[in-house]
Write a protein that holds these residues in place. Structure first.
Motif, mmCIF file in Angstrom:
data_model
loop_
_atom_site.group_PDB
_atom_site.id
_atom_site.type_symbol
_atom_site.label_atom_id
_atom_site.label_comp_id
_atom_site.label_asym_id
_atom_site.label_seq_id
_atom_site.Cartn_x
_atom_site.Cartn_y
_atom_site.Cartn_z
ATOM 1 N N VAL A 1 0.814 -1.201 0.000
ATOM 2 C CA VAL A 1 0.000 0.000 0.000
ATOM 3 C C VAL A 1 0.857 1.264 0.000
ATOM 4 O O VAL A 1 0.409 2.326 -0.420
ATOM 5 N N THR A 2 2.108 1.131 0.440
ATOM 6 C CA THR A 2 3.029 2.268 0.434
ATOM 7 C C THR A 2 3.972 2.250 -0.755
ATOM 8 O O THR A 2 4.673 3.221 -0.996
ATOM 9 N N GLY A 3 4.038 1.131 -1.472
ATOM 10 C CA GLY A 3 5.015 0.980 -2.546
ATOM 11 C C GLY A 3 6.377 0.588 -2.037
ATOM 12 O O GLY A 3 7.346 0.552 -2.804
ATOM 13 N N LEU A 4 6.473 0.262 -0.746
ATOM 14 C CA LEU A 4 7.750 -0.065 -0.111
ATOM 15 C C LEU A 4 7.561 -1.252 0.817
ATOM 16 O O LEU A 4 6.439 -1.574 1.222
ATOM 17 N N PRO A 5 8.647 -1.930 1.205
ATOM 18 C CA PRO A 5 8.531 -3.049 2.138
ATOM 19 C C PRO A 5 7.866 -2.617 3.442
ATOM 20 O O PRO A 5 8.076 -1.507 3.932
ATOM 21 N N GLY A 6 7.040 -3.507 3.983
ATOM 22 C CA GLY A 6 6.354 -3.222 5.229
ATOM 23 C C GLY A 6 4.937 -2.742 5.050
ATOM 24 O O GLY A 6 4.163 -2.711 6.008
ATOM 25 N N PRO B 1 11.584 3.314 -9.425
ATOM 26 C CA PRO B 1 11.484 1.853 -9.346
ATOM 27 C C PRO B 1 12.252 1.333 -8.146
ATOM 28 O O PRO B 1 13.370 1.765 -7.888
ATOM 29 N N ALA B 2 11.636 0.450 -7.391
ATOM 30 C CA ALA B 2 12.260 -0.077 -6.177
ATOM 31 C C ALA B 2 12.465 -1.572 -6.320
ATOM 32 O O ALA B 2 11.597 -2.290 -6.809
ATOM 33 N N PHE B 3 13.637 -2.049 -5.878
ATOM 34 C CA PHE B 3 13.979 -3.463 -5.910
ATOM 35 C C PHE B 3 14.322 -3.895 -4.488
ATOM 36 O O PHE B 3 15.216 -3.329 -3.859
ATOM 37 N N TYR B 4 13.605 -4.883 -3.984
ATOM 38 C CA TYR B 4 13.916 -5.430 -2.665
ATOM 39 C C TYR B 4 13.754 -6.940 -2.717
ATOM 40 O O TYR B 4 13.006 -7.470 -3.536
#
Length: 270
Positions: A117-122, A169-172
């Motif tokens: 929902v945030t576009g990020l981990p967590g 763009p995020a990569f995790y």
């Protein structure tokens, strides 16, 4: 080849490739459109089109306004996101009101995109308005690399009016999926996905992130190709006052307004 065909054929090429390698070739053909809807990178509309024989076809729309300041993988990440909606409509049980449920989230993870929902981990993996990030070395990234490097894929036409970038763009690495079960499902907007507490707390910065060096279309195109979106005036309306009756109205500059109560002229505030 004409520009219209080149534009839509490139989207069709990516769709066919992703369908074959991420969805087992199971998705039906769709109609592509480009829609400039503010704050939305794309959308899926089931059975939106029909022909004179009674046949129906789904629609996937891509917003061209955000492409110039994005890189190719972001555009195709949006395409894959909407393809999951298509998959769920055809083979699953989508929720009402465009809600992104756990079935949708599971399929996203399966193809290598982590819903958040945030576009990020967590972030919660279900919700009304959802973003996602790319799972490091996941199926989506590997198929994208194959499409780009082996097939030489590229979008051939880009909207010259370049809206501000929505997100990077995020990569995790794929996280453990036990925590989201207890998370509160929430609603957010695309414009707010970068303003989230995990960044402020330093949580995201402590996670291993794969560096990504792909240039945006604006960075690789000729210098004079793109045009920034014209800035809108924050105060395009003027206040007009009748000091006799203590009335105020607002309108465009230069209006000549007569008060119906006292026949006085409204005065435009400076």
């Amino acid at each position: 080849m004409n520009p219209t065909s080149e534009l839509y054929d490139s989207l069709e090429e990516a769709y066919i490739f992703f369908n074959r390698h991420l969805f087992g070739g199971g998705l039906p053909t769709v109609i592509f459109t480009v829609q400039r809807k503010k704050g939305v990178m794309g959308y899926f509309a089931p059975d939106r089109w029909g022909n004179m024989h009674g046949n129906k076809c789904h629609e996937i729309a891509i917003n061209p306004s955000y492409i110039a300041n994005s890189c190719l993988i972001e555009v195709l990440q949006t395409l894959a996101h909407e393809m999951v909606h298509c998959w769920q409509y055809c083979f699953g049980l989508p929720s009402r009101g465009h809600y992104h449920n756990r079935e949708w989230a599971k399929k996203m993870i399966e193809i290598g995109l982590m819903p958040s929902v945030t576009g990020l981990p967590g972030g919660a993996i279900t919700g009304q308005m959802m973003s996602d990030y790319i799972i490091e070395d996941g199926p989506f990234f590997r198929v994208y690399e194959q499409l780009k490097e082996q097939n030489g894929f590229q979008l051939k036409w880009i909207d010259r009016i370049a809206a501000d970038k929505v997100f990077d763009p995020a990569f995790y690495s794929a996280p453990e999926l036990t925590a989201p079960e207890a998370q509160v499902e929430t609603t957010t907007t695309l414009d707010s996905v970068t303003a989230v507490s995990p960044v402020e707390s330093g949580y995201v910065n402590s996670l291993p992130q794969q560096p990504f060096k792909e240039q945006t279309f604006a960075e690789i195109a000729p210098a004079d190709l793109f045009i920034p979106v014209p800035a809108r005036s924050k105060n395009s309306k003027k206040k007009y006052s009748c000091h006799t009756c203590n009335l105020n109205v607002w309108g465009k500059p230069g209006l000549n307004i007569i008060c119906g109560g006292c026949n006085s002229t409204f005065v435009e505030d400076s």
